[in-house]
Design an enzyme around this catalytic site. Structure first.
Site, PDB file in Angstrom:
ATOM      1  N   PHE A 291     -57.623  12.292-108.788  1.00 45.20           N
ATOM      2  CA  PHE A 291     -57.228  11.945-107.425  1.00 45.20           C
ATOM      3  C   PHE A 291     -56.095  10.922-107.486  1.00 45.20           C
ATOM      4  CE2 PHE A 291     -61.363  13.729-106.689  1.00 45.20           C
ATOM      5  CZ  PHE A 291     -61.320  14.252-105.396  1.00 45.20           C
ATOM      6  N   LYS A 292     -55.175  11.010-106.529  1.00 43.93           N
ATOM      7  CA  LYS A 292     -54.111  10.020-106.438  1.00 43.93           C
ATOM      8  C   LYS A 292     -54.705   8.664-106.064  1.00 43.93           C
ATOM      9  CE  LYS A 292     -50.779  13.102-106.945  1.00 43.93           C
ATOM     10  NZ  LYS A 292     -49.950  13.148-108.151  1.00 43.93           N
TER      11      LYS A 292
ATOM     12  N   SER B 221     -57.673  10.655-122.446  1.00 38.98           N
ATOM     13  CA  SER B 221     -56.651   9.743-121.935  1.00 38.98           C
ATOM     14  C   SER B 221     -56.920   8.325-122.414  1.00 38.98           C
ATOM     15  CB  SER B 221     -56.658   9.762-120.400  1.00 38.98           C
ATOM     16  OG  SER B 221     -55.815   8.757-119.880  1.00 38.98           O
TER      17      SER B 221
ATOM     18  N   ALA C  62     -63.143   6.834-111.315  1.00 37.75           N
ATOM     19  CA  ALA C  62     -63.832   8.080-111.644  1.00 37.75           C
ATOM     20  C   ALA C  62     -63.123   8.802-112.791  1.00 37.75           C
ATOM     21  CB  ALA C  62     -63.900   8.972-110.410  1.00 37.75           C
ATOM     22  N   TYR C  63     -61.794   8.824-112.733  1.00 36.00           N
ATOM     23  CA  TYR C  63     -61.022   9.487-113.787  1.00 36.00           C
ATOM     24  C   TYR C  63     -61.285   8.808-115.132  1.00 36.00           C
ATOM     25  CZ  TYR C  63     -57.013  11.362-116.364  1.00 36.00           C
ATOM     26  OH  TYR C  63     -56.220  11.981-117.302  1.00 36.00           O
TER      27      TYR C  63
ATOM     28  N   LYS D  60     -63.044  10.465-118.572  1.00 35.60           N
ATOM     29  CA  LYS D  60     -62.380  10.556-119.873  1.00 35.60           C
ATOM     30  C   LYS D  60     -63.113   9.740-120.941  1.00 35.60           C
ATOM     31  CE  LYS D  60     -59.030  13.344-118.683  1.00 35.60           C
ATOM     32  NZ  LYS D  60     -58.959  14.725-119.223  1.00 35.60           N
TER      33      LYS D  60
ATOM     34  N   VAL E 112     -47.416  11.203-118.741  1.00 33.91           N
ATOM     35  CA  VAL E 112     -46.541  12.378-118.708  1.00 33.91           C
ATOM     36  C   VAL E 112     -46.178  12.751-117.271  1.00 33.91           C
ATOM     37  CG1 VAL E 112     -46.341  14.803-119.396  1.00 33.91           C
ATOM     38  CG2 VAL E 112     -47.617  13.205-120.833  1.00 33.91           C
ATOM     39  N   ARG E 113     -44.928  13.131-117.088  1.00 39.20           N
ATOM     40  CA  ARG E 113     -44.457  13.537-115.757  1.00 39.20           C
ATOM     41  C   ARG E 113     -45.045  14.896-115.379  1.00 39.20           C
ATOM     42  NH1 ARG E 113     -40.001  11.255-118.172  1.00 39.20           N
ATOM     43  NH2 ARG E 113     -39.071  13.255-118.782  1.00 39.20           N
TER      44      ARG E 113
END
Length: 311
Positions: free
Chosen positions: A129-130, A174, A227-228, A232, A265-266
């Site tokens: 999520f952003k 990550s 959460a992210y 990970k 990374v883009r």
């Protein structure tokens, strides 16, 4: 008359008097099956764009075998294959939605039947999520862990048994996971780093995080507000657990399983300000996917910039 004509040729020339029919020259289904079974195969999840597509691109150039781009959306997956084709790179496509257990089981059966298993598996599919997203944190936690941890675990559950001897398994994690681990309570850090944590215990911890977010109790439970990051952390810990199991259960197969960080990374996920291009982000995952035959390390490690990182 024919017998007389043939008898006039020296024996040396007789075999050249008969041409095989077109049907005889065609490989039989059995021949085709044997050829496929001897062909090496690499599978990359979530690879119709971003880092996943860059990993497929690099493998098409460097891997000696068939490379499968997979995506949950057939149209987008086939478009990605066409884009590689325009670069002169030949990837194959197979539909695979890691959030759909039947899709995983179907894909595993396909690769088992066609190739006898897989030689390289890169678990790249993931979501985030952003930062500015207003979705309630409990919902973010459940959705993020469902894909990044639980669905990826389902992939490993069904694909690890068909990874061939000498195979390579790469879980795209990550640096956010290791940073999150450092922000967990000392008790959680101890369990995540322990050599005796089991898969069942880890699954329980991941579910506990999701459950505690629903009650607003995750901070009291020792979890940071990401959460992210937690997803990970769980994926890297799972990689270490499964690597230990491979060493115990299949010690002679020389399978290497690692987690890695591609960097910032883009992509659609990380945004345009990130420092690496997707092709640059693919470097470490591809390095781990192509560790040479006979290599014994890294195994069960967290790797960034092609170097083993502390955990």
């Amino acid at each position: 008359m024919l017998r007389k004509t043939l008898s006039s040729f020296p024996p040396l020339f007789l075999p050249f008097c008969f041409a095989a029919s077109p049907a005889q020259l065609q490989p039989t289904p059995e021949d085709q099956s044997k050829t496929a079974m001897s062909t090496k195969v690499a599978v990359v999840t979530g690879s119709n764009k971003g880092i996943g597509l860059a990993i497929v691109r690099a493998l098409c150039k460097q891997f000696q075998g068939d490379v499968y781009l997979t995506a949950r959306d057939i149209g987008r997956g086939q478009e990605a294959v066409k884009s590689l084709d325009s670069e002169g790179l030949k990837a194959k496509f197979h539909q695979l939605d890691i959030n759909d257990l039947n899709s995983i089981i179907t894909a595993a059966a396909f690769f088992k039947d066609k190739y006898g298993g897989v030689d390289v598996l890169v678990n790249n599919a993931g979501i985030a999520f952003k930062v500015a997203d207003t979705t309630p944190f409990a919902v973010q936690a459940e959705v993020t862990l469902k894909t990044n941890f639980f669905a990826t675990r389902d992939m490993l559950t069904h694909f690890l048994p068909i990874v061939k001897a000498g195979g390579r398994v790469v879980n795209v994690s990550s640096f956010v996971g290791s940073r999150t681990l450092n922000n967990c309570s000392p008790a959680l850090q101890q369990r995540f780093r322990s050599e005796d944590i089991t898969e069942e215990e880890l699954v329980g911890l991941m579910q506990r995080f999701v459950d505690q977010t629903k009650k607003g109790e995750h901070k009291q439970g020792g979890w940071p507000e990401t959460a992210y990051g937690v997803s990970k952390t769980g994926l890297t810990a799972l990689s270490m657990i499964l690597a230990r199991r491979l060493s115990e259960k299949r010690p002679n197969d020389q399978i290497l399983l690692n987690a890695c960080c591609p960097g910032w990374v883009r992509t659609d996920m990380a945004g345009p300000k990130a420092t690496k291009s997707p092709d640059e982000g693919a470097i470490t995952p591809v390095y781990l996917a192509l560790l040479p035959p006979g290599a014994t390390e890294p195994h069960g490690k967290f790797v960034s910039e092609k170097e083993v990182q502390p955990w």
